[in-house]
Design an enzyme around this catalytic site. Structure first.
Site, mmCIF file in Angstrom:
data_model
loop_
_atom_site.group_PDB
_atom_site.id
_atom_site.type_symbol
_atom_site.label_atom_id
_atom_site.label_comp_id
_atom_site.label_asym_id
_atom_site.label_seq_id
_atom_site.Cartn_x
_atom_site.Cartn_y
_atom_site.Cartn_z
ATOM 1 C CD GLU A 51 -2.865 -1.021 0.095
ATOM 2 O OE1 GLU A 51 -3.124 -0.173 -0.270
ATOM 3 O OE2 GLU A 51 -3.486 -2.203 0.113
ATOM 4 C CD GLU A 95 -4.126 4.991 3.696
ATOM 5 O OE1 GLU A 95 -4.255 4.063 2.936
ATOM 6 O OE2 GLU A 95 -4.930 5.926 3.540
ATOM 7 C CD GLU A 117 -8.456 1.527 -0.716
ATOM 8 O OE1 GLU A 117 -7.429 1.288 -0.816
ATOM 9 O OE2 GLU A 117 -8.961 3.004 -0.826
#
Length: 128
Positions: A34, A75, A82
């Protein structure tokens, strides 16, 4: 008591050690996969160091560090959402979009808090 999920792992210290290993694995996965996490983590670490250097006293340092940690935490959660949505299906679906957008909105709120706290801190330091 048989209410426990049979798929659950160990209990006691073994459970804590497993949880720690899973957490470390999640952190490594976020770092490797990520880009947004790497950016937020780098940004957060820089400002944590600045907070420790420029903050006057314990309370001010903690209040400057807290938004940094919150951005990193959000995050991680956003990336988890996601990944979970993408695992379910890579097809565009209104609910998948909604889930991803809400995760992104949570990060926007967190970054806004960061800028409010740090902006006020910087303005007060300059205007003193």
């Amino acid at each position: 008591m048989k209410d426990r999920n049979d798929k659950k792992g160990k209990q006691g210290l073994g459970r804590i050690l497993n949880a720690f290993r899973y957490s470390c694995s999640g952190f490594v996965s976020a770092w490797l996969d990520e880009a947004a996490f790497r950016q937020v983590l780098g940004f957060g670490l820089v400002f944590i160091i600045l907070a420790l250097y420029f903050g006057d006293g314990f309370v001010e340092k903690i209040l400057l560090i807290l938004p940094c940690f919150l951005c990193i935490i959000v995050e991680l959660i956003n990336s988890a959402i996601e990944n979970a949505v993408d695992f379910t299906s890579t097809k565009i679906h209104p609910l998948a979009k909604k889930a991803k957008d809400m995760g992104s909105a949570a990060q926007l709120v967190c970054i806004t808090l960061f800028f409010i706290v740090w902006g006020d801190f910087i303005l007060e330091k300059i205007l003193r």
